[in-house]
Design a protein around this motif. Structure first.
Motif, PDB file in Angstrom:
ATOM      1  N   VAL A  57       0.848  -1.197   0.000  1.00  0.00           N
ATOM      2  CA  VAL A  57       0.000   0.000   0.000  1.00  0.00           C
ATOM      3  C   VAL A  57       0.878   1.240   0.000  1.00  0.00           C
ATOM      4  O   VAL A  57       1.770   1.387   0.853  1.00  0.00           O
ATOM      5  N   GLY A  58       0.626   2.095  -0.963  1.00  0.00           N
ATOM      6  CA  GLY A  58       1.269   3.401  -0.984  1.00  0.00           C
ATOM      7  C   GLY A  58       0.236   4.467  -0.691  1.00  0.00           C
ATOM      8  O   GLY A  58      -0.892   4.405  -1.190  1.00  0.00           O
ATOM      9  N   GLY A  59       0.594   5.449   0.147  1.00  0.00           N
ATOM     10  CA  GLY A  59      -0.375   6.469   0.525  1.00  0.00           C
ATOM     11  C   GLY A  59       0.217   7.855   0.546  1.00  0.00           C
ATOM     12  O   GLY A  59       1.444   8.036   0.571  1.00  0.00           O
ATOM     13  N   VAL A  60      -0.657   8.826   0.529  1.00  0.00           N
ATOM     14  CA  VAL A  60      -0.261  10.225   0.640  1.00  0.00           C
ATOM     15  C   VAL A  60      -1.412  11.002   1.256  1.00  0.00           C
ATOM     16  O   VAL A  60      -2.583  10.652   1.055  1.00  0.00           O
ATOM     17  N   THR A  61      -1.082  12.023   2.019  1.00  0.00           N
ATOM     18  CA  THR A  61      -2.083  12.893   2.631  1.00  0.00           C
ATOM     19  C   THR A  61      -1.983  14.278   2.022  1.00  0.00           C
ATOM     20  O   THR A  61      -0.870  14.796   1.791  1.00  0.00           O
ATOM     21  N   LEU A  62      -3.109  14.878   1.758  1.00  0.00           N
ATOM     22  CA  LEU A  62      -3.161  16.194   1.123  1.00  0.00           C
ATOM     23  C   LEU A  62      -2.420  17.236   1.955  1.00  0.00           C
ATOM     24  O   LEU A  62      -2.582  17.309   3.172  1.00  0.00           O
ATOM     25  N   SER A  63      -1.626  18.039   1.258  1.00  0.00           N
ATOM     26  CA  SER A  63      -0.928  19.151   1.899  1.00  0.00           C
ATOM     27  C   SER A  63      -1.136  20.405   1.056  1.00  0.00           C
ATOM     28  O   SER A  63      -1.583  20.320  -0.099  1.00  0.00           O
TER      29      SER A  63
END
Length: 391
Positions: free
Chosen positions: A350-356
């Protein structure tokens, strides 16, 4: 029954036969549950036509048998209208409702004629009461219970209410004069009015019901266009459309948003060793496992092959990592059981990112999440890795 009423009954019968046959032919072009709904509606028209044919030609014949038969057929037709509305929504229908309603009304009318052979007012009151009951439940279904109802449903419901009011007037007129009446209704005007309403309803109702069928068909086409055929999750196109909307909302109002990309580890080896049908089972099992671990506001789509994307509104970095790890662990545990059938390990990275504030488009979220996925693969697979904020 006087001559003008006989003519009206004959016209209604011919019209019912024409509409029933036409709707039966039209039903062949629709999906299964819509086709069954149209067929029930068509059979209702054919039964009603038979009832009016008997009513038109019964004079001088075995009234004590033909009158109950005609009223039984009319009641069965009413019940089939209710079945048609239920089937249009793909709901379960009461078993043998038409047969039960028709037989019960026919028996009740037969007994009424045995008690008072010269009184048709009681017979009409009985059949009208049953018809009104069915119309009432149909109106409730169309106007209150039908999910996603539109203009056609309200039009159909309004038409049903008009028929219901006509039958209520007929019940009142006949109940007020129960007793010998030379086989005539107390008011020819009431009887003509009821026949006129039935005549118009046959025409207008058929058109509206076909509009309802078209509306349901369009909804089904929309679902097919937006849903992946194998997994039941969103297609890539639909997921990206919804994700773009959610991205803009989160950016505008400063709300947290996380994106996950999930890829089945060594999926090519699974296909090569166990075959593509088993590979499809694995893909579907992973999709089901992901979906069961999401909230109602989350979205999941199949990007292609063995790769999925999950959008997590109102989820910051901590929440996104927690959800991603839960999904990864559940896939390893539950889908791993499926892999054991072929002595294969089934895991996901799983690859993830959070909005910035640095993200200026949803494409940048996809790019970073994809990079994080490859980082998880490089670190040994079967793990979660979140990207840092964009520089």
């Amino acid at each position: 029954m006087n001559i003008d009423m006989i003519v009206i009954a004959q016209v209604i019968a011919v019209l019912g036969l024409a509409i029933g046959g036409s709707v039966l032919l039209a039903s062949l072009n629709y999906p299964r549950h819509i086709r069954h709904a149209l067929q029930s509606y068509a059979y209702a028209k054919l039964l009603l036509a038979a009832a009016f044919l008997i009513a038109a030609f019964r004079d001088g014949m075995a009234t004590e048998f033909l009158v109950p038969l005609a009223n039984g057929l009319a009641s069965a037709a009413m019940s089939l209208n209710y079945v048609a509305v239920l089937r249009m929504q793909n709901k379960r229908t009461p078993p043998r409702l038409a047969e039960s309603a028709g037989v019960l009304v026919a028996v009740a009318c037969f007994l009424a004629l045995r008690i008072s052979p010269d009184d048709l007012n009681l017979v009409r009151a009985i059949s009208s009461l049953v018809g009104a009951a069915f119309l009432l439940v149909i109106a409730v279904e169309l106007l209150l219970l039908y999910q996603g109802r539109g203009v056609a449903h309200y039009m159909s419901g309004g038409l049903i209410v008009v028929n219901l009011l006509a039958l209520v007037v007929r019940i009142w007129a006949n109940a007020a004069q129960i007793g010998p009446s030379d086989n005539l209704a107390i008011s020819d005007a009431v009887e003509r009015g009821v026949y006129a309403v039935i005549f118009l309803s046959n025409i207008i109702g058929a058109i509206i019901f076909l509009l309802m069928a078209s509306d349901e068909f369009n909804k089904e086409l929309q679902v097919l266009a937006n849903t992946d055929g194998l997994t039941g999750v969103l297609t890539r196109r639909r997921f990206l459309e919804l994700a773009e909307i959610e991205f803009r909302r989160a950016k505008r109002y400063g709300r947290p948003l996380s994106l996950l990309i999930i890829d089945i580890d060594r999926f090519k080896a699974i296909n090569d060793r166990a075959g593509h049908p088993f590979g499809d089972r694995v893909i579907k099992a992973v999709a089901d496992c992901c979906a069961t671990n999401l909230r109602p506001e989350d979205s999941i789509g199949r990007l292609g092959g063995e790769e999925f994307a999950i959008l997590l509104p109102e989820s910051d970095l901590e929440a996104g990592e927690r959800i991603a790890e839960r999904i990864r662990a559940n896939i390893e545990r539950s889908v791993g059981v499926l892999g054991a059938e072929k002595a294969l390990a089934v895991t996901c990275s799983v690859g993830g990112v959070t909005l910035s504030p640095d993200h200026d488009s949803f494409a940048s979220l996809i790019e970073q999440s994809d990079a994080a996925l490859y980082e998880a693969k490089d670190r040994g697979r079967n793990r979660v890795h979140f990207a840092k904020a964009a520089a």
